[in-house]
Design a protein around this motif. Sequence first.
Motif, PDB file in Angstrom:
ATOM      1  N   ALA A  21      -3.408   3.251  -5.448  1.00 45.52           N
ATOM      2  CA  ALA A  21      -4.682   2.968  -4.803  1.00 45.52           C
ATOM      3  C   ALA A  21      -4.469   3.026  -3.294  1.00 45.52           C
ATOM      4  N   MET A  23      -5.366   0.895  -0.153  1.00 40.09           N
ATOM      5  CA  MET A  23      -5.852  -0.429   0.199  1.00 40.09           C
ATOM      6  C   MET A  23      -6.247  -0.456   1.669  1.00 40.09           C
ATOM      7  N   THR A  33      -5.317   1.556   6.442  1.00 37.40           N
ATOM      8  CA  THR A  33      -5.163   1.853   5.019  1.00 37.40           C
ATOM      9  C   THR A  33      -3.705   2.057   4.652  1.00 37.40           C
ATOM     10  N   PHE A  38      -0.307  -0.123  -7.941  1.00 41.21           N
ATOM     11  CA  PHE A  38      -1.091  -1.289  -8.357  1.00 41.21           C
ATOM     12  C   PHE A  38      -1.050  -1.437  -9.871  1.00 41.21           C
ATOM     13  N   VAL A  49      -0.618  -6.063  -6.285  1.00 45.53           N
ATOM     14  CA  VAL A  49       0.173  -5.126  -5.496  1.00 45.53           C
ATOM     15  C   VAL A  49       1.373  -5.890  -4.948  1.00 45.53           C
ATOM     16  N   LEU A  69      -9.924  -1.682  -2.229  1.00 41.44           N
ATOM     17  CA  LEU A  69      -8.976  -0.737  -2.825  1.00 41.44           C
ATOM     18  C   LEU A  69      -9.767   0.441  -3.378  1.00 41.44           C
ATOM     19  N   THR A  88     -14.305   1.689  -5.728  1.00 46.04           N
ATOM     20  CA  THR A  88     -13.893   0.783  -4.664  1.00 46.04           C
ATOM     21  C   THR A  88     -13.927  -0.629  -5.236  1.00 46.04           C
TER      22      THR A  88
END
Length: 150
Positions: A21, A23, A33, A38, A49, A69, A88
Amino acid sequence: MSTDVQIQQLLQELFRSQRFAVMATNEFEQPFTSLMAFAAAEDLRHIVVLTERATRKFANLKANCRVALLIDDRENKGSDTQDSVAVTAIGEAQEVDAEDGALLLDLYLARHPYLAEFAASPSCAIVRVKIDSYLVVSRFQKVLEWRIGS
Protein backbone atom coordinates in the motif's frame (compact mmCIF):
# COMPACT_ATOMS: atom_id res chain seq x y z
CA MET A 1 -21.77 -3.60 -5.65
CA SER A 2 -24.02 -1.45 -3.52
CA THR A 3 -24.22 -3.06 -0.11
CA ASP A 4 -21.73 -3.00 2.73
CA VAL A 5 -21.38 -6.78 2.47
CA GLN A 6 -20.45 -6.55 -1.20
CA ILE A 7 -17.91 -3.80 -0.46
CA GLN A 8 -16.42 -5.92 2.32
CA GLN A 9 -16.11 -8.90 -0.03
CA LEU A 10 -14.40 -6.74 -2.64
CA LEU A 11 -11.99 -5.38 0.01
CA GLN A 12 -11.14 -8.85 1.29
CA GLU A 13 -10.42 -10.09 -2.23
CA LEU A 14 -8.30 -7.04 -3.05
CA PHE A 15 -6.33 -7.29 0.20
CA ARG A 16 -5.66 -10.99 -0.38
CA SER A 17 -4.24 -10.24 -3.82
CA GLN A 18 -2.17 -7.16 -2.93
CA ARG A 19 0.77 -6.99 -0.54
CA PHE A 20 1.68 -3.31 -0.68
CA ALA A 21 0.00 0.00 0.00
CA VAL A 22 1.02 3.62 -0.30
CA MET A 23 0.65 5.29 3.09
CA ALA A 24 0.15 9.05 3.26
CA THR A 25 1.21 10.91 6.37
CA ASN A 26 1.48 14.62 7.09
CA GLU A 27 4.70 16.54 7.68
CA PHE A 28 4.16 20.23 8.51
CA GLU A 29 1.02 20.37 6.35
CA GLN A 30 2.87 18.67 3.48
CA PRO A 31 1.73 15.21 2.32
CA PHE A 32 4.39 12.50 2.53
CA THR A 33 3.93 9.02 1.04
CA SER A 34 5.64 5.71 1.71
CA LEU A 35 5.36 2.30 0.09
CA MET A 36 4.46 -0.19 2.83
CA ALA A 37 3.94 -3.91 3.14
CA PHE A 38 0.61 -4.37 4.92
CA ALA A 39 -1.79 -6.92 6.32
CA ALA A 40 -5.48 -6.37 6.97
CA ALA A 41 -7.51 -7.88 9.78
CA GLU A 42 -10.21 -10.28 8.59
CA ASP A 43 -12.93 -7.89 9.85
CA LEU A 44 -11.23 -5.03 7.95
CA ARG A 45 -11.24 -2.77 11.01
CA HIS A 46 -7.45 -2.65 11.26
CA ILE A 47 -4.48 -2.65 8.95
CA VAL A 48 -1.01 -3.38 10.29
CA VAL A 49 2.28 -2.04 8.96
CA LEU A 50 5.80 -2.14 10.33
CA THR A 51 8.37 0.65 10.22
CA GLU A 52 11.65 1.64 11.76
CA ARG A 53 11.20 4.20 14.52
CA ALA A 54 14.01 6.36 13.10
CA THR A 55 12.11 7.23 9.91
CA ARG A 56 10.33 10.32 8.69
CA LYS A 57 7.06 8.41 8.38
CA PHE A 58 7.22 7.27 12.01
CA ALA A 59 7.93 10.84 13.18
CA ASN A 60 4.97 11.97 11.10
CA LEU A 61 2.74 9.30 12.66
CA LYS A 62 3.74 10.40 16.14
CA ALA A 63 3.01 14.06 15.30
CA ASN A 64 -0.30 13.36 13.53
CA CYS A 65 -1.90 9.93 13.71
CA ARG A 66 -4.30 10.53 10.79
CA VAL A 67 -3.26 8.51 7.72
CA ALA A 68 -4.57 7.27 4.41
CA LEU A 69 -3.52 4.06 2.69
CA LEU A 70 -3.99 3.50 -1.04
CA ILE A 71 -4.31 -0.11 -2.18
CA ASP A 72 -5.05 -0.94 -5.80
CA ASP A 73 -4.87 -3.72 -8.34
CA ARG A 74 -3.59 -1.84 -11.40
CA GLU A 75 -1.37 -3.55 -13.91
CA ASN A 76 0.06 -0.40 -15.50
CA LYS A 77 -2.00 -0.83 -18.66
CA GLY A 78 -4.34 1.58 -20.44
CA SER A 79 -7.30 -0.63 -19.53
CA ASP A 80 -6.62 0.02 -15.83
CA THR A 81 -8.85 3.11 -15.98
CA GLN A 82 -11.85 0.84 -16.51
CA ASP A 83 -10.70 -2.46 -14.99
CA SER A 84 -8.85 -1.52 -11.80
CA VAL A 85 -10.08 -0.98 -8.29
CA ALA A 86 -8.41 1.54 -5.99
CA VAL A 87 -9.21 1.76 -2.29
CA THR A 88 -8.32 4.52 0.11
CA ALA A 89 -8.40 3.40 3.75
CA ILE A 90 -8.66 6.34 6.15
CA GLY A 91 -7.87 6.01 9.82
CA GLU A 92 -5.64 6.58 12.82
CA ALA A 93 -2.23 4.96 13.21
CA GLN A 94 -0.76 4.05 16.57
CA GLU A 95 2.26 2.06 17.61
CA VAL A 96 1.39 -0.98 19.70
CA ASP A 97 3.76 -2.67 22.10
CA ALA A 98 5.06 -6.17 21.47
CA GLU A 99 2.61 -7.79 23.90
CA ASP A 100 -0.51 -6.05 22.53
CA GLY A 101 0.81 -6.34 18.99
CA ALA A 102 1.63 -10.06 19.05
CA LEU A 103 -1.49 -11.08 17.12
CA LEU A 104 -1.02 -8.22 14.68
CA LEU A 105 2.59 -9.22 14.14
CA ASP A 106 1.49 -12.83 13.52
CA LEU A 107 -1.03 -11.58 10.95
CA TYR A 108 1.65 -9.45 9.28
CA LEU A 109 4.31 -12.19 9.21
CA ALA A 110 1.83 -14.74 7.85
CA ARG A 111 1.51 -12.41 4.87
CA HIS A 112 5.16 -11.28 4.76
CA PRO A 113 7.36 -14.07 6.21
CA TYR A 114 10.39 -12.68 4.33
CA LEU A 115 10.26 -9.64 6.68
CA ALA A 116 10.72 -11.68 9.89
CA GLU A 117 14.25 -10.42 10.50
CA PHE A 118 13.11 -6.82 10.02
CA ALA A 119 10.17 -7.40 12.37
CA ALA A 120 12.45 -8.84 15.06
CA SER A 121 14.62 -5.72 15.17
CA PRO A 122 14.26 -3.74 18.43
CA SER A 123 14.02 -0.56 16.35
CA CYS A 124 10.99 -1.85 14.41
CA ALA A 125 7.56 -0.52 15.39
CA ILE A 126 4.29 -2.40 14.97
CA VAL A 127 1.75 0.14 13.78
CA ARG A 128 -1.98 -0.55 13.85
CA VAL A 129 -4.19 1.64 11.68
CA LYS A 130 -7.72 1.74 13.07
CA ILE A 131 -9.84 2.24 9.96
CA ASP A 132 -12.67 4.77 9.98
CA SER A 133 -13.74 4.37 6.36
CA TYR A 134 -12.88 2.97 2.97
CA LEU A 135 -13.38 4.78 -0.33
CA VAL A 136 -13.63 2.34 -3.22
CA VAL A 137 -13.14 3.60 -6.78
CA SER A 138 -13.92 1.28 -9.67
CA ARG A 139 -14.73 1.66 -13.36
CA PHE A 140 -12.77 4.93 -13.38
CA GLN A 141 -15.42 7.05 -11.67
CA LYS A 142 -17.66 4.83 -9.59
CA VAL A 143 -17.03 5.77 -5.96
CA LEU A 144 -18.48 3.99 -2.95
CA GLU A 145 -17.78 4.55 0.73
CA TRP A 146 -17.98 2.13 3.63
CA ARG A 147 -17.86 3.76 7.06
CA ILE A 148 -16.95 1.35 9.81
CA GLY A 149 -19.20 1.58 12.84
CA SER A 150 -17.80 1.44 16.35
